[in-house]
Scaffold this motif. Structure first.
Motif, PDB file in Angstrom:
ATOM      1  N   ARG A 197       5.330   3.528 -14.117  1.00 56.51           N
ATOM      2  CA  ARG A 197       3.953   2.232 -14.033  1.00 56.51           C
ATOM      3  C   ARG A 197       4.392   1.729 -15.287  1.00 56.51           C
ATOM      4  O   ARG A 197       3.946   0.150 -15.227  1.00 56.51           O
ATOM      5  N   HIS A 198       5.808   1.392 -15.948  1.00 62.52           N
ATOM      6  CA  HIS A 198       5.927   0.491 -16.729  1.00 62.52           C
ATOM      7  C   HIS A 198       6.657  -0.239 -16.326  1.00 62.52           C
ATOM      8  O   HIS A 198       6.397  -1.566 -16.725  1.00 62.52           O
ATOM      9  N   PHE A 199       7.335  -0.114 -15.464  1.00 61.82           N
ATOM     10  CA  PHE A 199       8.133  -0.742 -14.857  1.00 61.82           C
ATOM     11  C   PHE A 199       7.243  -2.618 -13.895  1.00 61.82           C
ATOM     12  O   PHE A 199       7.811  -3.118 -14.314  1.00 61.82           O
ATOM     13  N   GLU A 200       5.889  -1.591 -13.748  1.00 61.00           N
ATOM     14  CA  GLU A 200       4.947  -2.446 -13.192  1.00 61.00           C
ATOM     15  C   GLU A 200       4.357  -3.802 -14.008  1.00 61.00           C
ATOM     16  O   GLU A 200       4.217  -4.407 -13.188  1.00 61.00           O
ATOM     17  N   MET A 203       0.869  -1.158   0.373  1.00 55.57           N
ATOM     18  CA  MET A 203      -0.016  -0.040   0.104  1.00 55.57           C
ATOM     19  C   MET A 203       0.867   1.352   0.282  1.00 55.57           C
ATOM     20  O   MET A 203       1.898   1.517   1.153  1.00 55.57           O
ATOM     21  N   ARG A 204       0.346   1.921  -0.891  1.00 63.43           N
ATOM     22  CA  ARG A 204       1.346   3.390  -1.018  1.00 63.43           C
ATOM     23  C   ARG A 204       0.864   4.391   0.015  1.00 63.43           C
ATOM     24  O   ARG A 204      -0.366   4.447   0.724  1.00 63.43           O
ATOM     25  N   GLY A 205       2.025   4.911   0.627  1.00 63.45           N
ATOM     26  CA  GLY A 205       1.599   6.371   1.890  1.00 63.45           C
ATOM     27  C   GLY A 205       3.058   6.024   2.540  1.00 63.45           C
ATOM     28  O   GLY A 205       4.535   5.943   1.945  1.00 63.45           O
ATOM     29  N   PRO A 206       2.808   6.651   3.476  1.00 66.90           N
ATOM     30  CA  PRO A 206       4.185   7.794   4.411  1.00 66.90           C
ATOM     31  C   PRO A 206       5.768   6.145   4.610  1.00 66.90           C
ATOM     32  O   PRO A 206       6.177   6.568   4.900  1.00 66.90           O
ATOM     33  N   HIS A 207       4.601   4.694   5.172  1.00 67.33           N
ATOM     34  CA  HIS A 207       5.425   3.908   5.343  1.00 67.33           C
ATOM     35  C   HIS A 207       6.729   3.393   4.050  1.00 67.33           C
ATOM     36  O   HIS A 207       7.594   3.126   4.729  1.00 67.33           O
ATOM     37  N   PRO A 254      16.220  -6.658  -5.439  1.00 64.00           N
ATOM     38  CA  PRO A 254      15.246  -8.144  -6.472  1.00 64.00           C
ATOM     39  C   PRO A 254      15.045  -6.875  -7.806  1.00 64.00           C
ATOM     40  O   PRO A 254      15.004  -6.703  -8.641  1.00 64.00           O
ATOM     41  N   ALA A 255      14.114  -6.277  -6.745  1.00 64.33           N
ATOM     42  CA  ALA A 255      13.280  -5.041  -7.379  1.00 64.33           C
ATOM     43  C   ALA A 255      14.251  -4.186  -8.241  1.00 64.33           C
ATOM     44  O   ALA A 255      13.762  -2.989  -9.328  1.00 64.33           O
ATOM     45  N   PHE A 285       8.497  -7.373  -4.946  1.00 66.67           N
ATOM     46  CA  PHE A 285       8.504  -6.890  -5.720  1.00 66.67           C
ATOM     47  C   PHE A 285       7.013  -5.583  -5.156  1.00 66.67           C
ATOM     48  O   PHE A 285       7.819  -4.448  -5.575  1.00 66.67           O
ATOM     49  N   SER A 286       5.967  -6.123  -4.918  1.00 71.19           N
ATOM     50  CA  SER A 286       4.835  -5.186  -4.475  1.00 71.19           C
ATOM     51  C   SER A 286       5.401  -4.167  -3.655  1.00 71.19           C
ATOM     52  O   SER A 286       4.671  -2.758  -3.628  1.00 71.19           O
ATOM     53  N   ARG A 287       6.120  -4.009  -2.324  1.00 74.08           N
ATOM     54  CA  ARG A 287       6.747  -3.319  -1.215  1.00 74.08           C
ATOM     55  C   ARG A 287       7.101  -2.391  -2.041  1.00 74.08           C
ATOM     56  O   ARG A 287       7.492  -1.000  -1.952  1.00 74.08           O
ATOM     57  N   ASP A 288       9.002  -2.646  -2.974  1.00 80.43           N
ATOM     58  CA  ASP A 288       9.259  -2.411  -4.008  1.00 80.43           C
ATOM     59  C   ASP A 288       8.879  -1.506  -4.564  1.00 80.43           C
ATOM     60  O   ASP A 288       9.200  -0.216  -4.914  1.00 80.43           O
ATOM     61  N   ILE A 289       7.675  -1.807  -4.837  1.00 88.88           N
ATOM     62  CA  ILE A 289       7.140  -0.842  -6.020  1.00 88.88           C
ATOM     63  C   ILE A 289       6.338  -0.193  -5.394  1.00 88.88           C
ATOM     64  O   ILE A 289       6.074   1.256  -6.067  1.00 88.88           O
TER      65      ILE A 289
END
Length: 510
Positions: free
Chosen positions: A196-199, A1-5, A70-71, A165-169
């Protein structure tokens, strides 16, 4: 989840770049102003202790990215093809990131295969090696199919890589947003579009069924291409996280000395790489978009073998014709033709001066054609071309940028084995043949046949379409009232449908 964390992840990233010296390299690559350099030092230096040390034998940027995981490695691999964004020097460093990750245990790979294919590895394969290559998303094992005795490559996705990958993206998205807010000057590089392209690339590469499908389609398209091989997937031994394909035996394309020692004609190979790429892009509209050294081998008989089809490019037929005409115009040094094609395709606004645009294109092309073979670069020409079109108000064409990006990589591969390669001489026969087959009487007949087929499919609807059009023209007010009545009748049903759907969702949540 995107945010301050995600800020902590970004701080650790910055600290690692500062500790390894990569921060200075990046700031130099983007020609950062003094204020930005000072801010980076003030904000980065206190957090150096949070950064990873990395391998001090590697160049600074490569050292930082490999240390971060990896990411970041995958992101670096993709950005290595964007010399237009990161600069030539950094792109060269990033190309070292191929197969840099340590492999995960073979026992774990066996467990993944058994779970995915629902049978023990020893039951499926009579031989199964330790990892022969390990990349950011998956690793490869050499094996032999028990039933047929055929030698194969078994690709296995890293366990837990999706979550990592999700965490780093998420952190990348936050970083891109911060960059665009804090540094308006770099918005032209479209940081959020890059992420976005990378994701999308990473998401696709984690499903090996899609790679198998791409390999199958690519092999079908290229089955008649001389001196070219595509390892075929084994569908019965493949799944979402496992891909089994024919083993590709050969020398790495990047090993120039090894190729010469084996008696291969490196000049011919270099020309052939360029021609194959252009053939696939122009003829098929479906091309290998990751044709770096690590994904190409040369067989003992001189055939070029391509593999790893996680990233593929696709362009429609109209764009192919436009692209071919642009290349053909440059090859013929017909800058008026190149300008006219841009205007006819709508790539440049009609209110611009076509003659001035043609002169700008001449300023791009003539210096390159006046240079010796080692300085003639199709990639540079395309890069300069996009700069000119940007000045003339041409909006970004994503499909052409992907094509240019891949061309940069392919040209680098070709020049690494033949520094004297004349790119334009290699490209001319392919582009000329495509122009002859796609623009002319034969192409016109083909286009008319497709139009007739389309009309045939919609034939039963044509009388009603014509009748409605004529009625609306003869009775515009009645037609307008009928449309309003139709919409008013539809609104209650739409509202009721929305209410029912909302009730179902709420009920499920309760």
């Amino acid at each position: 989840m995107r945010g301050p964390h995600n800020i902590l992840r970004l701080i650790r990233t910055g600290a690692t770049f500062e500790r390894t010296g990569a921060m200075e390299a990046v700031l130099n690559a983007v020609d950062a102003p003094i204020r930005l350099r000072l801010a980076a030092r003030v904000l980065g230096w206190p957090f150096r202790w949070l950064g990873y040390k990395g391998d001090p034998t590697l160049p600074p940027l490569t050292r930082a990215i490999t240390a971060l995981g990896p990411a970041y490695i995958k992101f670096g691999q993709i950005m290595s093809t964007r010399a237009d964004v990161v600069g030539v020097e950094l792109a060269g460093q990033l190309r070292m990131l191929q197969d840099r990750l340590p492999p995960f245990p073979t026992a774990t790979a066996r467990q993944v295969i058994a779970a995915e294919l629902r049978a023990p590895v020893d039951q499926l394969f009579s031989e199964f090696s330790e990892p022969v290559a390990a990349a950011s998303i998956a690793q490869v094992h050499r094996a032999r199919v028990r039933e047929t005795g055929q030698e194969v490559a078994v690709k296995v996705v890293r366990p837990g890589i999706g979550r990592a990958f999700s965490r780093d993206i998420d952190a990348f998205h936050l970083g891109a947003q911060m960059i665009e807010v804090l540094l308006p000057g770099v918005r032209r590089l479209r940081p959020r579009d890059v992420v976005r392209h990378f994701e999308s690339v990473v998401t696709g590469e984690q499903d090996l069924r899609l790679e198998a499908a791409a390999a199958s389609e690519f092999a079908e398209n290229t089955k008649d291409d001389a001196t070219f091989q595509v390892p075929l997937p084994h569908w019965a031994l493949s799944s979402r996280r496992v891909l089994t394909a024919d083993w590709a035996e050969g020398l790495p394309m990047g090993d120039r000395e090894g190729l010469i020692a084996a008696g291969h004609d490196t000049a011919h190979l270099a020309r052939r790489v360029i021609q194959l790429f252009l053939s696939h892009a122009l003829r098929d509209g479906f091309f290998h978009a990751d044709m770096h050294h690590g994904n190409l081998k040369v067989a003992a008989n001189g055939d070029i073998i391509a593999y790893d089809f996680g990233i593929m490019g696709e362009i429609d037929e109209y764009t192919r014709r436009v692209y071919a005409q642009i290349l053909y115009g440059f090859i013929q040094r017909d800058y008026r033709l190149v300008a006219r094609v841009h205007f006819e395709a709508g790539y440049v606004p009609r209110d611009r001066d076509e003659a001035a645009f043609a002169r700008a294109l001449r300023a791009v092309g003539e210096p390159i054609f006046g240079a010796d073979a080692t300085r003639i670069s199709m990639a540079n020409l395309l890069s300069y071309l996009f700069e000119v079109t940007e000045r003339f108000g041409m909006p970004t064409r994503t499909e052409l940028i992907l094509l240019q990006r891949t061309m940069v990589v392919v040209e680098g591969v070709a020049r690494s084995i033949d520094p004297q390669l004349n790119i334009w001489d290699a490209a001319k026969p392919v582009v000329t043949d495509y122009i002859r087959s796609s623009i002319g009487p034969k192409a016109a007949v083909h286009d008319m046949r497709r139009v007739a087929q389309t009309i045939g499919r919609y034939g039963p609807l044509l009388p009603q379409i014509v009748e409605n059009a004529l009625y609306e023209r003869a009775h515009p007010e009645e037609a307008r009232i009928a449309i309003i009545r139709t919409r008013s009748r539809a609104v209650p049903w739409l509202a009721a449908g929305f209410g029912i759907a909302s009730g179902i969702v709420i009920g499920m949540l309760i």
